[in-house]
Design a protein around this motif. Structure first.
Motif, PDB file in Angstrom:
ATOM      1  N   PRO A   1       0.821  -1.213   0.000  1.00  0.00           N
ATOM      2  CA  PRO A   1       0.000   0.000   0.000  1.00  0.00           C
ATOM      3  C   PRO A   1       0.857   1.267   0.000  1.00  0.00           C
ATOM      4  CG  PRO A   1      -0.360  -1.320   1.998  1.00  0.00           C
ATOM      5  CD  PRO A   1       0.711  -1.982   1.189  1.00  0.00           C
ATOM      6  N   VAL A   2       0.280   2.338  -0.498  1.00  0.00           N
ATOM      7  CA  VAL A   2       0.925   3.644  -0.516  1.00  0.00           C
ATOM      8  C   VAL A   2      -0.050   4.642   0.081  1.00  0.00           C
ATOM      9  CG1 VAL A   2       1.759   5.499  -2.010  1.00  0.00           C
ATOM     10  CG2 VAL A   2       2.297   3.154  -2.563  1.00  0.00           C
ATOM     11  N   ALA A   3       0.414   5.454   1.011  1.00  0.00           N
ATOM     12  CA  ALA A   3      -0.427   6.482   1.629  1.00  0.00           C
ATOM     13  C   ALA A   3      -0.045   7.841   1.072  1.00  0.00           C
ATOM     14  CB  ALA A   3      -0.253   6.459   3.143  1.00  0.00           C
ATOM     15  N   HIS A   4      -1.068   8.639   0.744  1.00  0.00           N
ATOM     16  CA  HIS A   4      -0.823   9.985   0.233  1.00  0.00           C
ATOM     17  C   HIS A   4      -2.073  10.835   0.410  1.00  0.00           C
ATOM     18  CE1 HIS A   4       0.970  13.133  -2.203  1.00  0.00           C
ATOM     19  NE2 HIS A   4      -0.193  13.228  -2.829  1.00  0.00           N
ATOM     20  N   ASP A   5      -1.910  11.981   1.027  1.00  0.00           N
ATOM     21  CA  ASP A   5      -2.956  12.994   1.114  1.00  0.00           C
ATOM     22  C   ASP A   5      -4.283  12.436   1.647  1.00  0.00           C
ATOM     23  OD1 ASP A   5      -3.776  15.633   0.939  1.00  0.00           O
ATOM     24  OD2 ASP A   5      -4.365  15.485  -1.167  1.00  0.00           O
TER      25      ASP A   5
ATOM     26  N   TYR B   1      -7.708   0.002  -5.032  1.00  0.00           N
ATOM     27  CA  TYR B   1      -8.593   0.687  -4.088  1.00  0.00           C
ATOM     28  C   TYR B   1      -7.929   1.954  -3.571  1.00  0.00           C
ATOM     29  CZ  TYR B   1     -10.903  -3.883  -3.583  1.00  0.00           C
ATOM     30  OH  TYR B   1     -11.544  -5.070  -3.810  1.00  0.00           O
ATOM     31  N   ALA B   2      -8.730   2.991  -3.365  1.00  0.00           N
ATOM     32  CA  ALA B   2      -8.313   4.192  -2.640  1.00  0.00           C
ATOM     33  C   ALA B   2      -9.187   4.246  -1.392  1.00  0.00           C
ATOM     34  CB  ALA B   2      -8.503   5.438  -3.490  1.00  0.00           C
ATOM     35  N   ILE B   3      -8.553   4.024  -0.233  1.00  0.00           N
ATOM     36  CA  ILE B   3      -9.278   3.901   1.032  1.00  0.00           C
ATOM     37  C   ILE B   3      -8.908   5.062   1.937  1.00  0.00           C
ATOM     38  CG2 ILE B   3      -9.630   2.413   3.049  1.00  0.00           C
ATOM     39  CD1 ILE B   3      -8.729   0.054   1.225  1.00  0.00           C
TER      40      ILE B   3
ATOM     41  N   VAL C   1     -12.994   5.313  -1.218  1.00  0.00           N
ATOM     42  CA  VAL C   1     -13.321   6.487  -2.023  1.00  0.00           C
ATOM     43  C   VAL C   1     -13.571   6.082  -3.473  1.00  0.00           C
ATOM     44  CG1 VAL C   1     -12.475   8.730  -2.839  1.00  0.00           C
ATOM     45  CG2 VAL C   1     -12.048   8.004  -0.474  1.00  0.00           C
ATOM     46  N   TRP C   2     -12.749   5.186  -3.973  1.00  0.00           N
ATOM     47  CA  TRP C   2     -12.954   4.661  -5.328  1.00  0.00           C
ATOM     48  C   TRP C   2     -12.238   3.323  -5.474  1.00  0.00           C
ATOM     49  CZ3 TRP C   2      -8.579   3.964  -8.362  1.00  0.00           C
ATOM     50  CH2 TRP C   2      -7.463   4.753  -8.095  1.00  0.00           C
ATOM     51  N   ALA C   3     -12.696   2.564  -6.452  1.00  0.00           N
ATOM     52  CA  ALA C   3     -12.096   1.281  -6.778  1.00  0.00           C
ATOM     53  C   ALA C   3     -12.156   1.094  -8.286  1.00  0.00           C
ATOM     54  CB  ALA C   3     -12.835   0.139  -6.086  1.00  0.00           C
TER      55      ALA C   3
ATOM     56  N   LEU D   1      -5.358   9.316   1.758  1.00  0.00           N
ATOM     57  CA  LEU D   1      -5.837   8.067   1.162  1.00  0.00           C
ATOM     58  C   LEU D   1      -4.741   7.015   1.167  1.00  0.00           C
ATOM     59  CD1 LEU D   1      -7.811   9.382  -1.958  1.00  0.00           C
ATOM     60  CD2 LEU D   1      -8.744   8.607   0.232  1.00  0.00           C
ATOM     61  N   ILE D   2      -5.160   5.767   1.224  1.00  0.00           N
ATOM     62  CA  ILE D   2      -4.252   4.631   1.131  1.00  0.00           C
ATOM     63  C   ILE D   2      -4.627   3.873  -0.140  1.00  0.00           C
ATOM     64  CG2 ILE D   2      -3.467   2.493   2.206  1.00  0.00           C
ATOM     65  CD1 ILE D   2      -4.357   3.775   4.903  1.00  0.00           C
ATOM     66  N   TYR D   3      -3.655   3.694  -1.013  1.00  0.00           N
ATOM     67  CA  TYR D   3      -3.876   3.020  -2.297  1.00  0.00           C
ATOM     68  C   TYR D   3      -3.364   1.589  -2.187  1.00  0.00           C
ATOM     69  CZ  TYR D   3      -4.602   7.805  -3.676  1.00  0.00           C
ATOM     70  OH  TYR D   3      -5.075   9.084  -3.741  1.00  0.00           O
ATOM     71  N   ILE D   4      -4.242   0.655  -2.509  1.00  0.00           N
ATOM     72  CA  ILE D   4      -3.924  -0.763  -2.439  1.00  0.00           C
ATOM     73  C   ILE D   4      -4.253  -1.385  -3.784  1.00  0.00           C
ATOM     74  CG2 ILE D   4      -4.494  -2.953  -1.326  1.00  0.00           C
ATOM     75  CD1 ILE D   4      -5.194  -1.351   1.177  1.00  0.00           C
ATOM     76  N   THR D   5      -3.391  -2.254  -4.249  1.00  0.00           N
ATOM     77  CA  THR D   5      -3.617  -2.927  -5.523  1.00  0.00           C
ATOM     78  C   THR D   5      -3.424  -4.426  -5.357  1.00  0.00           C
ATOM     79  OG1 THR D   5      -2.898  -3.060  -7.833  1.00  0.00           O
ATOM     80  CG2 THR D   5      -1.223  -2.499  -6.231  1.00  0.00           C
ATOM     81  N   ASN D   6      -4.079  -5.181  -6.205  1.00  0.00           N
ATOM     82  CA  ASN D   6      -4.013  -6.638  -6.142  1.00  0.00           C
ATOM     83  C   ASN D   6      -4.244  -7.182  -7.547  1.00  0.00           C
ATOM     84  OD1 ASN D   6      -4.228  -9.337  -5.622  1.00  0.00           O
ATOM     85  ND2 ASN D   6      -5.883  -9.158  -4.163  1.00  0.00           N
ATOM     86  N   ALA D   7      -3.372  -8.061  -7.993  1.00  0.00           N
ATOM     87  CA  ALA D   7      -3.529  -8.642  -9.326  1.00  0.00           C
ATOM     88  C   ALA D   7      -4.098 -10.049  -9.275  1.00  0.00           C
ATOM     89  CB  ALA D   7      -2.189  -8.654 -10.052  1.00  0.00           C
TER      90      ALA D   7
END
Length: 162
Positions: free
Chosen positions: A1-5, A21-23, A44-46, A7-13
């Motif tokens: 995951p990456v956190a910025h401003d 995901y932006a959580i 917030v979005w997926a 939100l936490i961005y998580i990706t899965n293949a």
């Protein structure tokens, strides 16, 4: 995951959806989406079918860059999740496992075959250069003091001005 401003961005293949995901960083408890939903109070979005396998997403200048194992790059607005573009890195000959990095308005993406793509950061796909390193690059490059540092299969390379 990456956190910025916030939100936490998580990706899965893996799995059918291969999501991004932006959580909200304040989310707590079960944040799962209901079937077919792309947001809720915590998410917030997926974006389905856009996740990266090994690569960590890059958040840079208001955009989220996600490189898939097969060399397809998805770029989203970091706040809204609007897809700005999806493009295959032209000329790529292998898989992508290192994460994208950015500096000075450029995004750098290395392939396992040692091709380093330099893109203009922004909402449109623009390749500025593709450099052949002639040796595999599996590790994420680094940038320090104006130099791009690459760890290849058998070398460490430093590219930049003295």
């Amino acid at each position: 995951p990456v956190a910025h401003d916030g939100l936490i961005y998580i990706t899965n293949a893996h799995g059918r959806e291969s999501p991004v995901y932006a959580i909200k960083e304040t989310a707590a408890g079960d944040v799962s989406l209901k079937d077919g939903a792309t947001s809720n109070d915590a998410v917030v979005w997926a974006a389905a079918r856009s996740g990266g396998y090994m690569c960590t997403p890059l958040v840079y200048r208001g955009l989220v860059y996600v490189v898939r194992y097969n060399g397809v790059l998805n770029v989203f607005d970091a706040k809204s999740g609007e897809k700005k573009y999806e493009a295959r890195l032209a000329g790529a000959t292998s898989a992508f496992t290192s994460s994208p990095i950015a500096n000075d308005g450029k995004v750098y993406i290395a392939s396992e075959d040692g091709q380093v793509f330099v893109l203009a950061a922004g909402p449109k796909y623009e390749v500025l250069a593709m450099n052949e390193m002639s040796t595999p690059v599996l590790a994420t490059p680094a940038i320090s003091e104006g130099r791009l540092i690459l760890r290849t299969q058998d070398q460490i390379m430093s590219i930049g001005k003295k």
